[in-house]
Write a protein that holds these residues in place. Structure first.
Motif, PDB file in Angstrom:
ATOM      1  N   ARG A   1      -7.763  25.455  -4.221  1.00 16.92           N
ATOM      2  CA  ARG A   1      -6.666  25.182  -5.160  1.00 16.92           C
ATOM      3  C   ARG A   1      -6.013  23.873  -4.724  1.00 16.92           C
ATOM      4  N   VAL A   2      -6.500  22.793  -5.272  1.00 14.33           N
ATOM      5  CA  VAL A   2      -5.980  21.479  -4.898  1.00 14.33           C
ATOM      6  C   VAL A   2      -4.895  21.070  -5.872  1.00 14.33           C
ATOM      7  N   ARG A   3      -3.873  20.490  -5.318  1.00 15.11           N
ATOM      8  CA  ARG A   3      -2.759  19.994  -6.118  1.00 15.11           C
ATOM      9  C   ARG A   3      -2.682  18.486  -5.953  1.00 15.11           C
ATOM     10  N   ARG A   4      -1.859  17.901  -6.768  1.00 17.47           N
ATOM     11  CA  ARG A   4      -1.594  16.486  -6.601  1.00 17.47           C
ATOM     12  C   ARG A   4      -1.031  16.300  -5.204  1.00 17.47           C
ATOM     13  N   LEU A   5      -1.427  15.258  -4.529  1.00 19.64           N
ATOM     14  CA  LEU A   5      -0.996  15.019  -3.160  1.00 19.64           C
ATOM     15  C   LEU A   5       0.497  14.683  -3.112  1.00 19.64           C
ATOM     16  N   VAL A   6       1.191  15.291  -2.189  1.00 22.82           N
ATOM     17  CA  VAL A   6       2.632  15.035  -2.019  1.00 22.82           C
ATOM     18  C   VAL A   6       2.880  13.554  -1.806  1.00 22.82           C
ATOM     19  N   SER A   7       2.007  12.897  -1.077  1.00 25.66           N
ATOM     20  CA  SER A   7       2.202  11.484  -0.736  1.00 25.66           C
ATOM     21  C   SER A   7       2.038  10.547  -1.941  1.00 25.66           C
ATOM     22  N   GLU A   8       1.567  11.067  -3.070  1.00 28.05           N
ATOM     23  CA  GLU A   8       1.388  10.201  -4.221  1.00 28.05           C
ATOM     24  C   GLU A   8       2.714   9.674  -4.749  1.00 28.05           C
ATOM     25  N   ASN A   9       3.756  10.509  -4.696  1.00 30.51           N
ATOM     26  CA  ASN A   9       5.061  10.023  -5.119  1.00 30.51           C
ATOM     27  C   ASN A   9       6.202  10.644  -4.331  1.00 30.51           C
ATOM     28  N   GLY A  10       5.855  11.254  -3.206  1.00 33.72           N
ATOM     29  CA  GLY A  10       6.869  11.775  -2.323  1.00 33.72           C
ATOM     30  C   GLY A  10       7.251  13.234  -2.548  1.00 33.72           C
ATOM     31  N   ARG A  11       6.715  13.879  -3.581  1.00 32.16           N
ATOM     32  CA  ARG A  11       7.049  15.287  -3.793  1.00 32.16           C
ATOM     33  C   ARG A  11       5.876  15.999  -4.452  1.00 32.16           C
ATOM     34  N   ALA A  12       5.768  17.269  -4.216  1.00 30.55           N
ATOM     35  CA  ALA A  12       4.692  18.062  -4.807  1.00 30.55           C
ATOM     36  C   ALA A  12       5.001  18.378  -6.251  1.00 30.55           C
ATOM     37  N   LYS A  13       3.986  18.567  -7.016  1.00 27.24           N
ATOM     38  CA  LYS A  13       4.151  18.930  -8.435  1.00 27.24           C
ATOM     39  C   LYS A  13       4.294  20.416  -8.569  1.00 27.24           C
TER      40      LYS A  13
ATOM     41  N   GLU B   1     -13.661  16.040  21.849  1.00 24.38           N
ATOM     42  CA  GLU B   1     -12.446  16.544  21.229  1.00 24.38           C
ATOM     43  C   GLU B   1     -11.872  15.480  20.314  1.00 24.38           C
ATOM     44  N   PHE B   2     -11.163  15.912  19.303  1.00 24.88           N
ATOM     45  CA  PHE B   2     -10.503  15.003  18.377  1.00 24.88           C
ATOM     46  C   PHE B   2      -9.305  15.720  17.799  1.00 24.88           C
ATOM     47  N   LYS B   3      -8.367  14.963  17.320  1.00 25.47           N
ATOM     48  CA  LYS B   3      -7.210  15.545  16.651  1.00 25.47           C
ATOM     49  C   LYS B   3      -7.515  15.594  15.171  1.00 25.47           C
ATOM     50  N   LEU B   4      -7.271  16.748  14.590  1.00 29.44           N
ATOM     51  CA  LEU B   4      -7.549  16.963  13.177  1.00 29.44           C
ATOM     52  C   LEU B   4      -6.223  16.895  12.424  1.00 29.44           C
ATOM     53  N   ASN B   5      -5.993  15.792  11.750  1.00 30.50           N
ATOM     54  CA  ASN B   5      -4.741  15.549  11.046  1.00 30.50           C
ATOM     55  C   ASN B   5      -4.676  16.406   9.780  1.00 30.50           C
ATOM     56  N   ASN B   6      -3.609  17.185   9.637  1.00 27.61           N
ATOM     57  CA  ASN B   6      -3.451  18.027   8.442  1.00 27.61           C
ATOM     58  C   ASN B   6      -3.452  17.220   7.152  1.00 27.61           C
ATOM     59  N   ASN B   7      -3.087  15.944   7.225  1.00 26.27           N
ATOM     60  CA  ASN B   7      -3.101  15.105   6.030  1.00 26.27           C
ATOM     61  C   ASN B   7      -4.503  14.948   5.447  1.00 26.27           C
ATOM     62  N   TYR B   8      -5.531  15.202   6.250  1.00 23.37           N
ATOM     63  CA  TYR B   8      -6.904  15.022   5.789  1.00 23.37           C
ATOM     64  C   TYR B   8      -7.476  16.273   5.133  1.00 23.37           C
TER      65      TYR B   8
ATOM     66  N   TYR C   1      -5.370   8.058   2.660  1.00 27.71           N
ATOM     67  CA  TYR C   1      -6.767   8.102   2.252  1.00 27.71           C
ATOM     68  C   TYR C   1      -7.603   7.106   3.051  1.00 27.71           C
ATOM     69  N   ARG C   2      -7.066   5.933   3.285  1.00 27.71           N
ATOM     70  CA  ARG C   2      -7.784   4.933   4.092  1.00 27.71           C
ATOM     71  C   ARG C   2      -7.998   5.456   5.517  1.00 27.71           C
ATOM     72  N   ASP C   3      -6.959   6.068   6.077  1.00 31.67           N
ATOM     73  CA  ASP C   3      -7.083   6.647   7.414  1.00 31.67           C
ATOM     74  C   ASP C   3      -8.113   7.776   7.423  1.00 31.67           C
ATOM     75  N   PHE C   4      -8.092   8.612   6.376  1.00 32.01           N
ATOM     76  CA  PHE C   4      -9.069   9.697   6.250  1.00 32.01           C
ATOM     77  C   PHE C   4     -10.492   9.148   6.223  1.00 32.01           C
ATOM     78  N   GLU C   5     -10.722   8.121   5.407  1.00 33.40           N
ATOM     79  CA  GLU C   5     -12.067   7.550   5.314  1.00 33.40           C
ATOM     80  C   GLU C   5     -12.543   7.052   6.677  1.00 33.40           C
TER      81      GLU C   5
ATOM     82  N   MET D   1       0.855  -1.176   0.000  1.00 34.47           N
ATOM     83  CA  MET D   1       0.000   0.000   0.000  1.00 34.47           C
ATOM     84  C   MET D   1       0.904   1.243   0.000  1.00 34.47           C
ATOM     85  N   THR D   2       0.582   2.190  -0.874  1.00 35.61           N
ATOM     86  CA  THR D   2       1.368   3.426  -0.929  1.00 35.61           C
ATOM     87  C   THR D   2       1.016   4.334   0.244  1.00 35.61           C
ATOM     88  N   ARG D   3       1.843   5.345   0.465  1.00 35.97           N
ATOM     89  CA  ARG D   3       1.573   6.323   1.531  1.00 35.97           C
ATOM     90  C   ARG D   3       0.259   7.047   1.246  1.00 35.97           C
ATOM     91  N   ALA D   4       0.018   7.409  -0.016  1.00 30.88           N
ATOM     92  CA  ALA D   4      -1.229   8.097  -0.386  1.00 30.88           C
ATOM     93  C   ALA D   4      -2.439   7.224  -0.084  1.00 30.88           C
TER      94      ALA D   4
END
Length: 100
Positions: A88-100, A61-68, A8-12, A1-4
């Protein structure tokens, strides 16, 4: 499983267990739209949610993860296609380790 895929699974899971976060995200974005903004930062909405939960309420209370943050922005645009481009959404950094 990739980081992305993991994020996403954690977000869901988080989204399913904390529906009030989605409701607050949607509520605040609608408020922003009603003020005639055509673009806004999803991270600012996240900070508003944090303020609401930590300062204005005494409920759960809950922790709001910036990844979400990007996933909530995408969810909003998926549910409200008239507002695609509001964030303004970009490709997710976690998709391949770097932002586009």
């Amino acid at each position: 499983m990739t980081r992305a895929e993991q994020i996403y699974r954690d977000f869901e899971q988080f989204d399913m267990n904390n529906p009030e976060v989605w409701e607050l995200f949607r509520k605040y974005v609608v408020m922003i739209i009603k003020k005639d903004f055509t673009h806004y930062g999803a991270s600012a909405v996240f900070e508003r949610i944090r303020w609401h939960v930590q300062i204005e309420t005494t409920g759960k209370e809950f922790k709001l993860n910036n990844n979400y943050c990007a996933h909530y922005a995408r969810k909003f645009e998926d549910r409200y296609p008239d507002y695609v481009g509001f964030f303004r959404v970009r490709r997710l950094v976690s998709e391949n380790g770097r932002a586009k």
